[in-house]
Design a protein around this motif. Structure first.
Motif, PDB file in Angstrom:
ATOM      1  N   LYS A  49       0.833  -1.213   0.000  1.00 12.38           N
ATOM      2  CA  LYS A  49       0.000   0.000   0.000  1.00 12.38           C
ATOM      3  C   LYS A  49       0.860   1.253   0.000  1.00 12.38           C
ATOM      4  CE  LYS A  49      -1.767   1.547   3.772  1.00 12.38           C
ATOM      5  NZ  LYS A  49      -2.555   1.733   5.008  1.00 12.38           N
ATOM      6  N   TYR A  50       1.876   1.295   0.883  1.00  8.63           N
ATOM      7  CA  TYR A  50       2.732   2.472   0.941  1.00  8.63           C
ATOM      8  C   TYR A  50       3.601   2.596  -0.307  1.00  8.63           C
ATOM      9  CZ  TYR A  50       1.410   3.146   5.812  1.00  8.63           C
ATOM     10  OH  TYR A  50       0.705   3.379   6.955  1.00  8.63           O
ATOM     11  N   LYS A  51       3.984   1.461  -0.884  1.00  5.66           N
ATOM     12  CA  LYS A  51       4.742   1.507  -2.123  1.00  5.66           C
ATOM     13  C   LYS A  51       3.908   2.136  -3.234  1.00  5.66           C
ATOM     14  CE  LYS A  51       7.127  -1.475  -5.430  1.00  5.66           C
ATOM     15  NZ  LYS A  51       7.538  -2.861  -5.724  1.00  5.66           N
ATOM     16  N   LYS A  52       2.640   1.786  -3.295  1.00  6.65           N
ATOM     17  CA  LYS A  52       1.750   2.376  -4.296  1.00  6.65           C
ATOM     18  C   LYS A  52       1.597   3.872  -4.055  1.00  6.65           C
ATOM     19  CE  LYS A  52      -2.874   1.844  -6.257  1.00  6.65           C
ATOM     20  NZ  LYS A  52      -4.160   1.114  -6.152  1.00  6.65           N
ATOM     21  N   PRO A  84       5.765   4.959   6.442  1.00  2.75           N
ATOM     22  CA  PRO A  84       6.904   4.398   7.199  1.00  2.75           C
ATOM     23  C   PRO A  84       8.209   5.080   6.833  1.00  2.75           C
ATOM     24  CG  PRO A  84       5.538   2.664   6.271  1.00  2.75           C
ATOM     25  CD  PRO A  84       5.054   3.936   5.681  1.00  2.75           C
ATOM     26  N   ARG A  85       9.220   4.892   7.691  1.00  2.00           N
ATOM     27  CA  ARG A  85      10.481   5.606   7.537  1.00  2.00           C
ATOM     28  C   ARG A  85      11.249   5.175   6.296  1.00  2.00           C
ATOM     29  NH1 ARG A  85      13.880   5.059  12.795  1.00  2.00           N
ATOM     30  NH2 ARG A  85      15.332   6.175  11.442  1.00  2.00           N
ATOM     31  N   GLN A  86      11.097   3.904   5.840  1.00  2.00           N
ATOM     32  CA  GLN A  86      11.871   3.481   4.693  1.00  2.00           C
ATOM     33  C   GLN A  86      11.424   4.172   3.414  1.00  2.00           C
ATOM     34  OE1 GLN A  86       9.990   1.417   6.513  1.00  2.00           O
ATOM     35  NE2 GLN A  86       8.908  -0.101   5.302  1.00  2.00           N
ATOM     36  N   PHE A  87      10.211   4.762   3.411  1.00  2.00           N
ATOM     37  CA  PHE A  87       9.747   5.476   2.236  1.00  2.00           C
ATOM     38  C   PHE A  87      10.042   6.971   2.329  1.00  2.00           C
ATOM     39  CE2 PHE A  87       7.155   1.675   2.338  1.00  2.00           C
ATOM     40  CZ  PHE A  87       7.264   1.237   1.033  1.00  2.00           C
ATOM     41  N   THR A  88      10.211   7.500   3.526  1.00  2.00           N
ATOM     42  CA  THR A  88      10.491   8.929   3.705  1.00  2.00           C
ATOM     43  C   THR A  88      11.928   9.177   4.124  1.00  2.00           C
ATOM     44  OG1 THR A  88       9.776   8.833   6.016  1.00  2.00           O
ATOM     45  CG2 THR A  88       8.109   9.344   4.368  1.00  2.00           C
ATOM     46  N   HIS A  89      12.742   8.115   4.170  1.00  2.00           N
ATOM     47  CA  HIS A  89      14.159   8.203   4.519  1.00  2.00           C
ATOM     48  C   HIS A  89      14.354   8.762   5.930  1.00  2.00           C
ATOM     49  CE1 HIS A  89      18.179   7.556   3.122  1.00  2.00           C
ATOM     50  NE2 HIS A  89      18.563   8.676   3.688  1.00  2.00           N
ATOM     51  N   GLY A  90      13.477   8.399   6.839  1.00  2.00           N
ATOM     52  CA  GLY A  90      13.676   8.763   8.234  1.00  2.00           C
ATOM     53  C   GLY A  90      13.446  10.228   8.540  1.00  2.00           C
TER      54      GLY A  90
END
Length: 413
Positions: free
Chosen positions: A106-109, A133-139
């Protein structure tokens, strides 16, 4: 009369005690606790009479047997519940893993939609990224200083600045170093001796000495490769220090290259001792640390190689930033255009044009730094201390390039 009355009272007593025993049996079956213990409540209507005492004595043995049986049943039931709970925990882990997978998709989409968005401002993107999540916003978290520092340290703009600033510092050292204008022969200890043993200073008028030097160089090359691979790489770097970068055959050629140079430099000195003992007239054929070129020519070769390394490093950094999507709001239009064949065409076109121009300028001295620096409003001249500081800055920034690499690219378009 007295005996009759006693019997009558005894009969009445039996009628009163019997319901209490039935209630005790019902109570004993309904008062089982979680730990398997059985609690039995005893009610007696005539505790002082003989019949009541006799009835309690007879019922006590049966209650103990029944309590033991109920305790065994409860323990077996508790063991069965424990097995069921283990099965339930396994199912819960599987469900949790599946739920995380669905959330990731879902977050990947959502991340892909943010990247492909055209008419969305940076503030709108950050608002949508807030709950991801942090892995999509780079923390990115402005309330945590360390996350904020890591966010800006790995930002594409800062990474591009570091990669290009290294090239500028290298050119400044080349332009300001007086050795780059020296006409003396260039000498590098150990490396020059290894080159002299392997490539240069072969005698033209003595075939036996020529063959001896050739096979002697081959011997030390083999020794250097063997020691570099088996002892330094396998036993020391990975076997003793357990460095994962040297697992298996990783880095073997890198280690063998330097070990061959070192051992060939040592072999060159041994070669000088042997030929002097063989014939003192062979002293003219000794190996030397000289490179058979002037310092000016050597600096041109070194600066050309340095430029190639700096350019490839900078282009590699920019290419990585244009392909990953950690910073979703950075250069979206450029990243959309930098795909497929365009990426290959841009690399070869820019590389050939830029490298040809820079190397031609270095080799032909088309730009004279002394004349160019005299027109600068400030004095750009450097001292030995300043050039040493520049060299340390280059080393630090090279390490920072490795630190800035993103650990994983989550979204691929």
């Amino acid at each position: 009369m007295g005996k009759g009355k006693k019997k009558k009272k005894g009969a009445v007593h039996k009628v009163l005690v019997q319901p209490n025993q039935d209630e005790q049996r019902r109570d004993s079956t309904s008062t089982i606790e979680d730990d398997g213990a059985v609690a039995v409540e005893v009610h007696s209507a005539a505790g002082s009479s003989k019949g009541g005492l006799a009835g309690g004595g007879k019922g006590g043995g049966g209650k103990k047997v029944k309590a033991q049986r109920l305790k065994e049943e409860s323990s077996s039931q508790a063991a069965g519940d424990a097995d069921d709970s283990k099965v339930q925990r396994k199912e819960t882990r599987q469900e949790k893993k599946e739920r995380k997978r669905r959330e990731h998709e879902k977050y990947k989409k959502q991340a892909v939609e943010l990247i492909r968005a055209v008419n969305m401002t940076d503030d709108e993107q950050r608002e949508k990224m807030k709950d991801m999540p942090r892995q999509f916003t780079h923390g990115w978290d402005p309330n945590r200083p360390w996350n904020r520092l890591r966010y800006y340290m790995r930002h594409p703009n800062f990474r591009a600045f570091i990669a290009t600033y290294i090239a500028v510092c290298n050119f400044l050292i080349y332009a300001e170093d007086p050795i780059a204008h020296s006409q003396a022969e260039a000498e590098i200890p150990l490396i020059g001796s290894a080159i002299s043993l392997i490539i240069t200073d072969y005698p033209d008028d003595h075939a036996g000495l020529w063959a001896f030097k050739f096979f002697f160089a081959i011997l030390w090359i083999v020794i250097g490769m063997y020691i570099g691979r088996q002892w330094i790489h396998h036993r020391l770097l990975y076997g003793h220090f357990k460095l994962e970068m040297f697992r298996g055959d990783k880095g073997t050629w890198f280690v063998m290259f330097f070990s061959v140079i070192i051992f060939c430099g040592i072999g060159a000195n041994i070669f000088n001792v042997i030929i002097n003992a063989w014939d003192p007239a062979f002293k003219v054929y000794e190996t030397s640390p000289g490179l058979s070129m002037t310092n000016e020519d050597f600096m041109k070769v070194a600066s050309s190689g340095t430029w190639m390394g700096d350019y490839l490093t900078a282009y590699m950094v920019i290419d990585m930033m244009l392909q990953d999507n950690h910073y979703l709001f950075w250069a979206q239009s450029i990243r959309r255009a930098y795909r497929g064949n365009a990426r290959v065409i841009i690399f070869w076109t820019v590389s050939l044009a830029l490298c040809t121009t820079v190397i031609s300028v270095i080799a032909t001295d088309a730009i004279e730094w002394d004349r160019l620096s005299s027109r600068v409003p400030f004095d750009p001249s450097t001292s030995e201390l300043a050039r040493a500081w520049l060299a340390s800055v280059i080393t630090l920034f090279d390490l920072m390039i490795v630190m800035q690499v993103n650990p994983i690219t989550i979204v691929q378009l």
